[in-house]
Design an enzyme around this catalytic site. Structure first.
Site, PDB file in Angstrom:
ATOM      1  N   SER A 146      -2.103   7.501   3.778  1.00 58.96           N
ATOM      2  CA  SER A 146      -1.282   6.284   3.919  1.00 58.96           C
ATOM      3  C   SER A 146       0.097   6.562   3.344  1.00 58.96           C
ATOM      4  O   SER A 146       0.251   7.420   2.453  1.00 58.96           O
ATOM      5  CB  SER A 146      -1.928   5.122   3.143  1.00 58.96           C
ATOM      6  OG  SER A 146      -1.050   4.004   3.073  1.00 58.96           O
ATOM      7  N   TYR A 159      -5.393   1.308  -4.737  1.00 58.91           N
ATOM      8  CA  TYR A 159      -5.302   1.809  -3.365  1.00 58.91           C
ATOM      9  C   TYR A 159      -4.434   3.059  -3.286  1.00 58.91           C
ATOM     10  O   TYR A 159      -4.822   4.063  -2.674  1.00 58.91           O
ATOM     11  CB  TYR A 159      -4.735   0.715  -2.458  1.00 58.91           C
ATOM     12  CG  TYR A 159      -4.645   1.114  -1.002  1.00 58.91           C
ATOM     13  CD1 TYR A 159      -5.786   1.194  -0.219  1.00 58.91           C
ATOM     14  CD2 TYR A 159      -3.413   1.402  -0.407  1.00 58.91           C
ATOM     15  CE1 TYR A 159      -5.717   1.561   1.122  1.00 58.91           C
ATOM     16  CE2 TYR A 159      -3.330   1.771   0.924  1.00 58.91           C
ATOM     17  CZ  TYR A 159      -4.480   1.845   1.684  1.00 58.91           C
ATOM     18  OH  TYR A 159      -4.408   2.213   3.013  1.00 58.91           O
TER      19      TYR A 159
END
Length: 262
Positions: A146, A159
């Site tokens: 990501s 995250y």
């Protein structure tokens, strides 16, 4: 020269988290490329819905339901591939834990973030590699990282840490498996307009896609002034799996509309 002059056709791919979002788009693209695809997903409901969607457009995929953190489920998933399929030589690790918390994160929240994203990824990758020939596997792995792996974001500690670990894992496993002819890469998507993001923007922020993409703090933060569609991530994933990427390993490809460029 690759032993697969017709690209990916006829090869077997395993896609974790393949029933929704980016994973589902990857499954659809690989099926369209002529691959045998095994969806490995925790949700039987979404997995069966994905199979129905594929059937509606003339494509098929096998489904294994299970948790990527469970070694028994992983063993059973690989065994679920039809016996007449070739040994899996393509793997896409999409399964992840979506936990967004800062330093106040509890141990349970850390486990929920890290266990699927990095522990599960490692267990699936090991099982995949164990099933390959010792050398000249001509195999490829793509892990979904990501843009959050590359930057700091308020309230995203869990995250971002889990996705940063995916980058380190990718580089180290690329080195470890290179002597066996296995390439290992990752992609770092920006914001993707999938069902979860659509729900969040609509229900939490009160924004439809057009309005969200026009907002400077949402779509406007990308050079291309919009979010990605899942298929726009599936395309570079497919390229990295293909013989056309035969000299690419150990790298991360941002698929982020230019976000990391500025």
């Amino acid at each position: 020269m690759s032993r697969y002059p017709n690209g990916l056709r006829g090869r077997t791919a395993v896609v974790t988290g393949g029933a929704q979002g980016i994973g589902a788009a990857v499954v659809k693209r690989l099926c369209a490329e002529g691959c045998h695809v095994l969806i490995f997903d925790k949700s039987a409901e979404h997995g069966k819905a994905m199979q129905e969607l594929l059937r509606s457009v003339g494509l098929t995929a096998a489904l294994a339901v299970g948790d990527v953190t469970d070694p028994v489920a992983i063993r059973d998933a690989f065994a679920a591939a039809p016996a007449h399929w070739p040994t899996p030589t393509l793997l896409v690790n999409c399964a992840a834990g979506f936990v967004f918390e800062g330093l106040a994160a509890t141990p349970d929240q850390w486990h929920a973030a890290l266990d699927p994203t990095i522990v599960g990824l490692s267990l699936v990758t090991r099982a995949f590699a164990d099933g390959l020939p010792e050398r000249d596997a001509d195999a490829a792995i793509v892990n979904i990282a990501s843009i959050s792996a590359h930057i700091a974001q308020d309230g995203y500690l869990t995250y971002n840490t889990s996705k940063a670990a995916v980058l380190g894992f990718t580089r180290c496993v690329a080195q470890e498996l290179a002597p066996r002819g296995v390439r290992v890469n990752s992609v770092s998507p920006g914001t993707v307009w999938n069902a979860n993001n659509e729900r969040y923007h609509r229900e939490v922020l009160g924004l439809d896609r057009a309005t969200a993409e026009a907002a400077p703090e949402h779509g406007g933060k990308f050079l291309l002034q919009r979010f990605a569609d899942p298929a726009e991530v599936a395309a570079p994933v497919t390229f990295l799996l293909s013989p056309e990427a035969s000299f690419i390993t150990g790298v991360d490809l941002p698929v982020d509309g230019g976000y990391l460029a500025v």
